[in-house]
Design a protein around this motif. Structure first.
Motif, PDB file in Angstrom:
ATOM      1  N   ASP A 138     -41.963  -9.519  22.818  1.00 12.24           N
ATOM      2  CA  ASP A 138     -43.220  -9.701  22.084  1.00 12.24           C
ATOM      3  C   ASP A 138     -44.299  -8.752  22.601  1.00 12.24           C
ATOM      4  OD1 ASP A 138     -42.207 -11.640  20.387  1.00 12.24           O
ATOM      5  OD2 ASP A 138     -43.009 -13.326  21.544  1.00 12.24           O
ATOM      6  N   LEU A 139     -44.392  -8.583  23.914  1.00 15.03           N
ATOM      7  CA  LEU A 139     -45.365  -7.656  24.486  1.00 15.03           C
ATOM      8  C   LEU A 139     -45.062  -6.227  24.036  1.00 15.03           C
ATOM      9  CD1 LEU A 139     -47.694  -6.901  26.423  1.00 15.03           C
ATOM     10  CD2 LEU A 139     -45.981  -6.816  28.253  1.00 15.03           C
ATOM     11  N   LEU A 140     -43.792  -5.829  24.104  1.00 14.77           N
ATOM     12  CA  LEU A 140     -43.407  -4.481  23.670  1.00 14.77           C
ATOM     13  C   LEU A 140     -43.722  -4.265  22.194  1.00 14.77           C
ATOM     14  CD1 LEU A 140     -39.989  -4.062  25.524  1.00 14.77           C
ATOM     15  CD2 LEU A 140     -42.228  -3.164  26.198  1.00 14.77           C
ATOM     16  N   ASP A 141     -43.435  -5.265  21.368  1.00 17.41           N
ATOM     17  CA  ASP A 141     -43.716  -5.158  19.933  1.00 17.41           C
ATOM     18  C   ASP A 141     -45.218  -4.995  19.684  1.00 17.41           C
ATOM     19  OD1 ASP A 141     -40.999  -5.443  19.454  1.00 17.41           O
ATOM     20  OD2 ASP A 141     -41.154  -7.554  18.840  1.00 17.41           O
ATOM     21  N   ASP A 142     -46.031  -5.743  20.427  1.00 19.28           N
ATOM     22  CA  ASP A 142     -47.482  -5.682  20.266  1.00 19.28           C
ATOM     23  C   ASP A 142     -48.021  -4.302  20.657  1.00 19.28           C
ATOM     24  OD1 ASP A 142     -50.151  -6.859  19.845  1.00 19.28           O
ATOM     25  OD2 ASP A 142     -50.328  -6.668  22.024  1.00 19.28           O
ATOM     26  N   ILE A 143     -47.595  -3.796  21.796  1.00 17.77           N
ATOM     27  CA  ILE A 143     -48.074  -2.483  22.249  1.00 17.77           C
ATOM     28  C   ILE A 143     -47.582  -1.386  21.310  1.00 17.77           C
ATOM     29  CG2 ILE A 143     -48.125  -0.840  24.174  1.00 17.77           C
ATOM     30  CD1 ILE A 143     -47.394  -3.269  25.969  1.00 17.77           C
ATOM     31  N   THR A 144     -46.351  -1.501  20.850  1.00 11.54           N
ATOM     32  CA  THR A 144     -45.797  -0.519  19.924  1.00 11.54           C
ATOM     33  C   THR A 144     -46.595  -0.485  18.625  1.00 11.54           C
ATOM     34  OG1 THR A 144     -43.602  -0.734  20.897  1.00 11.54           O
ATOM     35  CG2 THR A 144     -43.708   0.152  18.669  1.00 11.54           C
ATOM     36  N   GLU A 145     -46.941  -1.643  18.106  1.00 10.69           N
ATOM     37  CA  GLU A 145     -47.734  -1.697  16.873  1.00 10.69           C
ATOM     38  C   GLU A 145     -49.103  -1.063  17.081  1.00 10.69           C
ATOM     39  OE1 GLU A 145     -48.683  -1.813  13.167  1.00 10.69           O
ATOM     40  OE2 GLU A 145     -46.696  -2.415  13.859  1.00 10.69           O
ATOM     41  N   LYS A 146     -49.703  -1.294  18.231  1.00 12.10           N
ATOM     42  CA  LYS A 146     -51.002  -0.676  18.532  1.00 12.10           C
ATOM     43  C   LYS A 146     -50.875   0.846  18.624  1.00 12.10           C
ATOM     44  CE  LYS A 146     -53.032  -4.675  20.750  1.00 12.10           C
ATOM     45  NZ  LYS A 146     -53.368  -5.337  22.006  1.00 12.10           N
ATOM     46  N   ALA A 147     -49.779   1.336  19.203  1.00 11.26           N
ATOM     47  CA  ALA A 147     -49.564   2.790  19.290  1.00 11.26           C
ATOM     48  C   ALA A 147     -49.383   3.391  17.902  1.00 11.26           C
ATOM     49  CB  ALA A 147     -48.345   3.097  20.161  1.00 11.26           C
ATOM     50  N   ARG A 148     -48.659   2.707  17.043  1.00 10.81           N
ATOM     51  CA  ARG A 148     -48.436   3.203  15.676  1.00 10.81           C
ATOM     52  C   ARG A 148     -49.745   3.337  14.911  1.00 10.81           C
ATOM     53  NH1 ARG A 148     -43.779  -1.066  14.301  1.00 10.81           N
ATOM     54  NH2 ARG A 148     -42.079  -0.092  15.465  1.00 10.81           N
ATOM     55  N   SER A 149     -50.670   2.404  15.114  1.00 16.89           N
ATOM     56  CA  SER A 149     -51.918   2.412  14.352  1.00 16.89           C
ATOM     57  C   SER A 149     -53.057   3.149  15.061  1.00 16.89           C
ATOM     58  CB  SER A 149     -52.339   0.974  14.019  1.00 16.89           C
ATOM     59  OG  SER A 149     -52.563   0.242  15.203  1.00 16.89           O
TER      60      SER A 149
ATOM     61  N   SER B 102     -55.184   6.284  16.466  1.00 18.93           N
ATOM     62  CA  SER B 102     -55.385   7.686  16.077  1.00 18.93           C
ATOM     63  C   SER B 102     -54.759   8.633  17.096  1.00 18.93           C
ATOM     64  CB  SER B 102     -56.876   7.988  15.928  1.00 18.93           C
ATOM     65  OG  SER B 102     -57.541   7.803  17.173  1.00 18.93           O
ATOM     66  N   ARG B 103     -54.587   8.182  18.331  1.00 19.97           N
ATOM     67  CA  ARG B 103     -53.975   8.993  19.394  1.00 19.97           C
ATOM     68  C   ARG B 103     -52.441   8.895  19.378  1.00 19.97           C
ATOM     69  NH1 ARG B 103     -56.175   7.775  25.019  1.00 19.97           N
ATOM     70  NH2 ARG B 103     -55.776   9.986  25.372  1.00 19.97           N
ATOM     71  N   LEU B 104     -51.906   7.971  18.605  1.00 21.28           N
ATOM     72  CA  LEU B 104     -50.459   7.732  18.503  1.00 21.28           C
ATOM     73  C   LEU B 104     -49.838   7.324  19.834  1.00 21.28           C
ATOM     74  CD1 LEU B 104     -49.461  10.657  16.114  1.00 21.28           C
ATOM     75  CD2 LEU B 104     -49.765   8.229  15.530  1.00 21.28           C
ATOM     76  N   ARG B 105     -50.628   6.633  20.654  1.00 21.99           N
ATOM     77  CA  ARG B 105     -50.098   6.091  21.901  1.00 21.99           C
ATOM     78  C   ARG B 105     -50.977   4.943  22.356  1.00 21.99           C
ATOM     79  NH1 ARG B 105     -52.103  11.175  23.874  1.00 21.99           N
ATOM     80  NH2 ARG B 105     -53.583  10.956  25.573  1.00 21.99           N
ATOM     81  N   GLN B 106     -50.397   4.119  23.259  1.00 19.66           N
ATOM     82  CA  GLN B 106     -51.117   2.956  23.761  1.00 19.66           C
ATOM     83  C   GLN B 106     -50.572   2.601  25.135  1.00 19.66           C
ATOM     84  OE1 GLN B 106     -53.671   1.195  22.094  1.00 19.66           O
ATOM     85  NE2 GLN B 106     -53.902   0.230  24.095  1.00 19.66           N
ATOM     86  N   ASN B 107     -51.466   2.328  26.067  1.00 17.90           N
ATOM     87  CA  ASN B 107     -51.098   1.855  27.400  1.00 17.90           C
ATOM     88  C   ASN B 107     -51.250   0.342  27.483  1.00 17.90           C
ATOM     89  OD1 ASN B 107     -50.808   4.496  28.253  1.00 17.90           O
ATOM     90  ND2 ASN B 107     -52.208   4.294  29.962  1.00 17.90           N
ATOM     91  N   TYR B 108     -50.483  -0.243  28.396  1.00 16.15           N
ATOM     92  CA  TYR B 108     -50.657  -1.632  28.774  1.00 16.15           C
ATOM     93  C   TYR B 108     -50.533  -1.689  30.283  1.00 16.15           C
ATOM     94  CZ  TYR B 108     -50.011  -6.575  29.506  1.00 16.15           C
ATOM     95  OH  TYR B 108     -50.155  -7.854  29.947  1.00 16.15           O
ATOM     96  N   ASN B 109     -51.598  -2.085  30.961  1.00 19.56           N
ATOM     97  CA  ASN B 109     -51.597  -2.132  32.424  1.00 19.56           C
ATOM     98  C   ASN B 109     -51.143  -3.492  32.933  1.00 19.56           C
ATOM     99  OD1 ASN B 109     -52.692   0.427  32.393  1.00 19.56           O
ATOM    100  ND2 ASN B 109     -54.761  -0.236  32.864  1.00 19.56           N
TER     101      ASN B 109
ATOM    102  N   ASN C 289     -46.533   2.843  28.735  1.00 28.03           N
ATOM    103  CA  ASN C 289     -47.152   3.837  27.871  1.00 28.03           C
ATOM    104  C   ASN C 289     -46.230   3.991  26.668  1.00 28.03           C
ATOM    105  OD1 ASN C 289     -48.757   5.858  26.846  1.00 28.03           O
ATOM    106  ND2 ASN C 289     -48.547   7.212  28.617  1.00 28.03           N
ATOM    107  N   VAL C 290     -46.714   3.619  25.486  1.00 28.69           N
ATOM    108  CA  VAL C 290     -45.930   3.748  24.261  1.00 28.69           C
ATOM    109  C   VAL C 290     -46.427   4.981  23.524  1.00 28.69           C
ATOM    110  CG1 VAL C 290     -45.259   2.688  22.079  1.00 28.69           C
ATOM    111  CG2 VAL C 290     -45.580   1.260  24.116  1.00 28.69           C
ATOM    112  N   LEU C 291     -45.503   5.891  23.231  1.00 27.19           N
ATOM    113  CA  LEU C 291     -45.837   7.156  22.580  1.00 27.19           C
ATOM    114  C   LEU C 291     -45.106   7.265  21.245  1.00 27.19           C
ATOM    115  CD1 LEU C 291     -44.906   8.124  25.895  1.00 27.19           C
ATOM    116  CD2 LEU C 291     -46.725   9.614  25.141  1.00 27.19           C
ATOM    117  N   GLN C 292     -45.836   7.763  20.253  1.00 32.37           N
ATOM    118  CA  GLN C 292     -45.248   8.043  18.948  1.00 32.37           C
ATOM    119  C   GLN C 292     -45.140   9.561  18.792  1.00 32.37           C
ATOM    120  OE1 GLN C 292     -44.056   5.684  17.135  1.00 32.37           O
ATOM    121  NE2 GLN C 292     -45.006   3.969  18.188  1.00 32.37           N
ATOM    122  N   PRO C 293     -44.155  10.043  18.040  1.00 34.12           N
ATOM    123  CA  PRO C 293     -44.088  11.486  17.780  1.00 34.12           C
ATOM    124  C   PRO C 293     -45.412  11.986  17.201  1.00 34.12           C
ATOM    125  CG  PRO C 293     -42.063  10.435  17.078  1.00 34.12           C
ATOM    126  CD  PRO C 293     -43.028   9.320  17.434  1.00 34.12           C
TER     127      PRO C 293
END
Length: 170
Positions: A12-23, A25-32, A45-49
């Motif tokens: 669930d945490l991975l899905d949440d961070i991934t969705e934030k990275a997808r949306s 503008s930087r196409l990435r999202q960190n979770y500390n 650190n979730v990164l999108q192409p």
């Protein structure tokens, strides 16, 4: 119920961070997992192409080890190592399913990352505490959000479409 002494890395945490990275503008999202002042930084650190990580290095004071460790939990990235002039000296494919799943960089190593698969998730570890004003020394590359930055990402991604994405230039 959450327990501050017990932190979970759940789907669930991975899905949440991934969705934030997808949306994002930087196409990435960190979770500390850490607080900024803690001695050990540990984060996802979730990164999108298409995301642009401006080439940089980390320098720490003499009491802090400046290494940085990357473990790909999902997806695939291209790690590009540069010299102080911004010339590529090594590139390596790092993948959750590949031969190389993680890398550790020594302090002062100029680098950038290129997401090669959607929803690439990286666990990063480095010594803290985190100080945003001194954490990174950037090479003279375009600022994030520019056309030139987007063009660089496309060029860097193309380096990993060859049969062998690992090569040293030295």
């Amino acid at each position: 119920m959450t327990n501050p002494q017990f932190k979970r890395l759940t789907q669930d945490l991975l899905d949440d961070i991934t969705e934030k990275a997808r949306s994002s503008s930087r196409l990435r999202q960190n979770y500390n997992f850490h607080e900024l002042g803690e001695k050990v930084q540990r984060f996802l650190n979730v990164l999108q192409p298409g995301t642009y990580v401006r080439p940089h290095r980390h320098r720490r004071n003499s009491e802090v080890n400046g290494f940085e460790f990357f473990l790909v939990l999902q997806g695939e990235l291209g790690m590009i190592i540069m010299d102080e002039k911004g010339q590529i000296i090594h590139q390596e494919r790092v993948s959750a399913q590949g031969d190389t799943r993680g890398v550790e960089l020594a302090e002062g190593t100029y680098h950038t990352l290129v997401a090669l698969a959607p929803d690439t998730i990286v666990l990063e570890l480095k010594e803290g505490p985190y100080d945003p004003s001194t954490d990174k020394e950037f090479l003279d590359f375009p600022q994030e959000g520019t056309v030139a930055a987007r063009q660089l990402v496309a060029t860097w991604q193309s380096y990993f479409t060859e049969a062998d994405g690992d090569r040293s230039i030295i």
